[in-house]
Design a protein around this motif. Sequence first.
Motif, short mmCIF file in Angstrom:
data_model
loop_
_atom_site.label_atom_id
_atom_site.label_comp_id
_atom_site.label_asym_id
_atom_site.label_seq_id
_atom_site.Cartn_x
_atom_site.Cartn_y
_atom_site.Cartn_z
N SER A 1 144.51 -4.83 106.34
CA SER A 1 144.69 -5.66 105.16
C SER A 1 144.67 -4.79 103.90
O SER A 1 143.86 -3.88 103.77
N GLY A 2 145.60 -5.04 103.00
CA GLY A 2 145.64 -4.31 101.74
C GLY A 2 146.36 -2.98 101.82
O GLY A 2 146.30 -2.17 100.90
N CYS A 3 147.07 -2.72 102.94
CA CYS A 3 147.74 -1.43 103.06
C CYS A 3 149.11 -1.44 102.41
O CYS A 3 149.78 -0.41 102.36
N GLY A 4 149.53 -2.59 101.91
CA GLY A 4 150.79 -2.62 101.18
C GLY A 4 151.97 -3.20 101.94
O GLY A 4 153.11 -2.99 101.55
N LYS A 5 151.68 -3.95 103.00
CA LYS A 5 152.77 -4.55 103.77
C LYS A 5 153.58 -5.51 102.92
O LYS A 5 154.81 -5.46 102.88
N SER A 6 152.85 -6.40 102.24
CA SER A 6 153.56 -7.38 101.40
C SER A 6 154.31 -6.68 100.28
O SER A 6 155.44 -7.05 99.97
N THR A 7 153.68 -5.68 99.71
CA THR A 7 154.34 -4.94 98.64
C THR A 7 155.64 -4.33 99.14
O THR A 7 156.68 -4.42 98.49
N PHE B 1 150.35 0.24 91.15
CA PHE B 1 150.05 -0.93 90.33
C PHE B 1 149.05 -0.54 89.26
O PHE B 1 148.17 0.28 89.50
N ALA C 1 149.75 1.59 95.95
CA ALA C 1 149.89 0.66 97.07
C ALA C 1 150.72 1.28 98.18
O ALA C 1 150.42 1.12 99.36
N1 ATP Z 1 150.46 -7.41 91.46
C1 ATP Z 1 149.53 -6.51 91.79
N2 ATP Z 1 148.76 -5.92 90.84
C2 ATP Z 1 147.83 -5.01 91.17
N3 ATP Z 1 147.58 -4.60 92.41
C3 ATP Z 1 148.30 -5.14 93.42
C4 ATP Z 1 149.31 -6.13 93.16
N4 ATP Z 1 149.84 -6.51 94.33
C5 ATP Z 1 149.21 -5.78 95.27
N5 ATP Z 1 148.28 -4.97 94.74
C6 ATP Z 1 147.43 -4.01 95.48
O1 ATP Z 1 148.26 -3.30 96.34
C7 ATP Z 1 147.64 -3.13 97.61
C8 ATP Z 1 148.54 -3.66 98.69
O2 ATP Z 1 148.65 -5.05 98.60
P1 ATP Z 1 149.50 -5.90 99.61
O3 ATP Z 1 149.43 -7.33 99.21
O4 ATP Z 1 150.86 -5.32 99.72
O5 ATP Z 1 148.71 -5.69 100.98
P2 ATP Z 1 148.98 -6.33 102.40
O6 ATP Z 1 149.14 -5.20 103.35
O7 ATP Z 1 150.08 -7.32 102.34
O8 ATP Z 1 147.61 -7.05 102.69
P3 ATP Z 1 147.36 -8.35 103.58
O9 ATP Z 1 147.41 -7.92 105.00
O10 ATP Z 1 145.98 -8.76 103.19
O11 ATP Z 1 148.40 -9.33 103.22
C9 ATP Z 1 146.30 -3.85 97.51
O12 ATP Z 1 145.31 -2.88 97.31
C10 ATP Z 1 146.42 -4.73 96.32
O13 ATP Z 1 145.19 -4.84 95.67
#
Ligand code: ATP
Lengths: 306, 324
Positions: free
Chosen positions: A70-76, A40, A50
Amino acid sequence: MTQLLELPSYLEQDDAVRDRFTRLKQRPVTLEVKGLCKDFETPASETVTALKDINFKTHKREFVCVIGPSGCGKSTLIRILAGLEIPTSGQVLLDGKEVKGPGQDRGMVFQGYTLFPWLTVKRNVMFGLQQAGHSNEVAEEDARQWIDLVGLTQFVDSYPHQLSGGMKQRVAIARALANQPRVLLMDEPFGALDAQTRSKMQSYLMEIWQNIDITILFITHDLDEAIYLADRILVLKAHPGEVQELIEVPVPQPRSPEQLLSPEFLATKKRLEDLIHPPEEGDVIDSDKMNMVRMVPVNHEVESVF
Amino acid sequence: MSTTSTMQWFAVRKDLRPRPRFIISVMSFVLPILLWSLFSYVPWLWHPKVEISDPGAVSYFKQGMLVDKDLFYQELTKLEDSAMALPQGKPANPIYLPAPHEVAVAFYTAFTTEPKRRSEKWLHESLWDSIQVIFWGFFLSSLIGVPLGIMAGTYDFFSRLFEPFIEFFRYLPAPAFGALAVAILGIHHAPKIAIIFIGTFFQQVLVVSNTARKLDPSLLEAAQTLGAKNKSLLFKVVVPGILPDLYRDMRILLGWAWTYLIVAELIGTSSGITWFITQQARYKNFDNVFAAIMMIGIIGITTDLILAWLGRRFFPWQQQSARA
Ligand SMILES: Nc1ncnc2c1ncn2[C@@H]1O[C@H](COP(=O)(O)OP(=O)(O)OP(=O)(O)O)[C@@H](O)[C@H]1O
Ligand SMILES: [Mg+2]
């Protein structure tokens, strides 16, 4: 925590479980992720990685949970699988064909329900069917069956704002399943629910999964939930998001809540805890500690809470 | 008890109980009228003039004349020493502040009084002219402005294409186009409709595009995972998704359109309610002026209440709290 009995290794599987995994891995591959990376751009034009080089496969009718800090990129990851986000490099294959953009072959359930507030429950479930070109009658007929299946027959004509969180999420599941996708992607779907509703929803989901031809990829940050639901658990680690381990859950199927205290269950949980919150060095813990001072006068009427 | 109930009246973002709520809403109208009545009916409050009831020996005083209070007492003291007849009078307000009952009467008589000249219009005809001008101006503006706004709020392409210019144009005051509009469109309704259009359109595009942008993007993502593509995303998600907000925008914009009415009606041949107001002011019938101004307010608030009520029927999925 004092461990009363010595836990077995999470890698130990009894014969039935081992046999099941052997058969599972002989099933055709549904979803294959190859060398997936996602960077990103932050507003300050730095690049955040991510996801870095993610590889894994899921088999037909498998239930995979994804966990990680949290923030490891699961949602991504799940958004890339859904086609809502474009990977920087790498590939996602569904039944051998590359995924390009969102499609009806992958249903998604979001944490925030995302029901269309202007449509009744029935019309919400009909949405995907109508998009697929079904006539209104067929779509309505189908929608009623799916609503029946999630036990909301009484609420077909209610609007989403009239439903509780658990009910909304059931509508969202019915809506995603109505299109008969190959894969159901779920991003912390029960994260906003209270403990009781949550465990009920878990049982519903297990039942649905057992009776429908569907592969489920389920994100959660609740370790119990992951072990209870999953055939295999994909553990990610943060900065950058990488696959840490793909754990085969040694708890026999079909699952029931009594297994939550079985030795296999606890062993798996211990392993996940170690992976996600690794035992830290003293200095690291210190930086994470609160600086609490006593703010109650010594002569306070309740001098100590103990 | 009384302190707790007063506290309840000022609780942050808490609804009042129905009864005080109703009473206070009524008070919002009663208080200004009460204030107006006080200044009109209590002789020692303000009343800077004296209405002569008997001129006495002052040669230039006439019965019914309004003179400044100072002047009246000057003449009075001058005459007090001599044996001549003293002027009589009672405190009065200037002619431009009629009393509530006079305006109330005017509400009726304004409609029943025949126009002074054959060519002039009755009040109800003037009002009807105004309503038509507003309607067409607003309708034409919405016909183009709403689709443009939705497009600009949904597609970055249209946002970049339209918005910079519109952003510039909305700073140009609509009345400035009066002369141009008359030159192009003649002197009748058309230039007036054009002014309302110009006054509304540019704001409308920007307001609507903002509303369209506020749609929860996760609804669009959900729709995409359900197989919705470009056209159905626009017509099955964006449009229904923003409809209640769009409707509320239109109510607010319609209010703005009314504020352009007075200027619009002054250009070309003056017409409508504005013509009536200026005409009555020339005859010094300020009770009629007040009545006409209030009629605009009453038409405005009635339309808005009806629209709000209709809105609640149209959008049953709007939650109680989200309803304004
Ligand atoms: N649209 C975006 N622009 C910039 N950075 C992003 C974007 N979406 C996610 N990130 C970054 O990518 C990383 C992974 O985000 P993600 O939302 O996938 O984490 P996650 O594992 O789902 O976290 P959580 O458990 O809190 O939901 C994070 O560091 C976040 O800051
Ligand atoms: Mg997330």
